[in-house]
Design a protein around this motif. Structure first.
Motif, PDB file in Angstrom:
ATOM      1  N   ASP A  82       6.329   4.189  12.638  1.00  0.00           N
ATOM      2  CA  ASP A  82       6.458   2.753  12.756  1.00  0.00           C
ATOM      3  C   ASP A  82       7.786   2.657  13.679  1.00  0.00           C
ATOM      4  O   ASP A  82       7.877   1.567  14.243  1.00  0.00           O
ATOM      5  N   GLU A  93       7.028  -8.384   5.093  1.00  0.00           N
ATOM      6  CA  GLU A  93       6.735  -6.771   5.144  1.00  0.00           C
ATOM      7  C   GLU A  93       6.255  -6.438   3.726  1.00  0.00           C
ATOM      8  O   GLU A  93       5.332  -5.513   3.747  1.00  0.00           O
ATOM      9  N   ASP A 105       5.921   4.099   2.896  1.00  0.00           N
ATOM     10  CA  ASP A 105       5.416   2.804   3.617  1.00  0.00           C
ATOM     11  C   ASP A 105       5.673   2.799   5.154  1.00  0.00           C
ATOM     12  O   ASP A 105       5.056   2.159   5.806  1.00  0.00           O
ATOM     13  N   LYS A 122      -2.351  -4.077   2.555  1.00  0.00           N
ATOM     14  CA  LYS A 122      -2.828  -2.856   3.073  1.00  0.00           C
ATOM     15  C   LYS A 122      -3.191  -1.987   1.864  1.00  0.00           C
ATOM     16  O   LYS A 122      -4.200  -1.116   2.061  1.00  0.00           O
ATOM     17  N   LYS A 123      -2.531  -1.672   1.024  1.00  0.00           N
ATOM     18  CA  LYS A 123      -2.874  -0.865  -0.202  1.00  0.00           C
ATOM     19  C   LYS A 123      -3.888  -1.372  -0.885  1.00  0.00           C
ATOM     20  O   LYS A 123      -4.694  -0.506  -1.642  1.00  0.00           O
ATOM     21  N   ASN A 129       2.434  -4.665   3.133  1.00  0.00           N
ATOM     22  CA  ASN A 129       2.342  -3.373   2.721  1.00  0.00           C
ATOM     23  C   ASN A 129       1.456  -3.454   1.299  1.00  0.00           C
ATOM     24  O   ASN A 129       0.606  -2.690   1.148  1.00  0.00           O
ATOM     25  N   LEU A 165       9.912  -0.753  -0.653  1.00  0.00           N
ATOM     26  CA  LEU A 165       9.228  -0.150   0.327  1.00  0.00           C
ATOM     27  C   LEU A 165       9.966   1.202   0.392  1.00  0.00           C
ATOM     28  O   LEU A 165      11.279   1.136   0.386  1.00  0.00           O
ATOM     29  N   LYS A 186      -4.044   5.607   7.797  1.00  0.00           N
ATOM     30  CA  LYS A 186      -3.025   5.068   8.631  1.00  0.00           C
ATOM     31  C   LYS A 186      -3.466   4.887   9.982  1.00  0.00           C
ATOM     32  O   LYS A 186      -3.001   4.002  10.765  1.00  0.00           O
TER      33      LYS A 186
END
Length: 175
Positions: A94, A120, A34, A127-128, A124, A13, A66
């Motif tokens: 964040d 985590e 990220d 999300k991508k 991510n 990340l 985002k």
């Protein structure tokens, strides 16, 4: 601004740590990570509309992924200087750190994240997958930006010069 790679048992990340101002491309660069950690005193801005342009190097693609559409649209259009806390409240940043405590905040964040790195990292990745960003999109927006740049008027160029001179004065660089 510093960029950190958070390593775990999986691929990594990335973390952007913003300790000062992130205007224009600096803000876009931070958005490409990220995770964004920012000192409470950090400021963020996309000033391009002040000289009749738009941020064409990733801000559209990254902010709309985002933030919600309304907030992303506001940040992109208003040219306002945002305090780190405002962007944190929107969900763009964040983690906040106190002034001169960004390294400690970073290490604390890494330590806590290591405990749940599997989550985590895969969070991510998901999300991508949901909001993919491909090269063609970035190139298309950059092409639109170049077209817009070719259409700026002399008045807009003068505003750019004024902004550049103000930045040089602030950093005590003589033209």
């Amino acid at each position: 601004m510093r960029f950190i790679l958070l390593l775990g048992s999986k691929p990594l990340l990335t973390i952007a740590m913003v300790e000062g101002n992130a205007y224009g491309g600096g803000f876009e660069c931070a958005l490409s990570h990220d995770i964004i950690i920012a000192e409470i005193k950090a400021k963020f801005c996309l000033p391009e509309n002040k000289f009749n342009l738009f941020p064409g190097m990733g801000a559209y693609s990254l902010l709309y992924r985002k933030l919600n559409t309304i907030d992303a649209n506001t940040v992109l259009k208003d040219g306002k200087i945002y305090q780190a806390e405002e962007l944190y409240d929107l969900g763009c940043i964040d983690k906040l750190s106190n002034e001169n405590k960004s390294i400690q905040t970073l290490f604390s964040y890494i330590t806590k994240t290591r405990e749940r790195y599997n989550f985590e990292y895969h969070h991510n990745v998901c999300k991508k997958k949901i909001f993919p960003l491909d090269k063609a999109e970035l190139i298309d927006i950059t092409d639109i930006w170049v077209d817009a740049c070719m259409k700026v008027e002399l008045f807009d160029i003068r505003r750019m010069e004024i902004l550049a001179k103000a930045q040089y004065r602030k950093t005590k660089v003589v033209l």
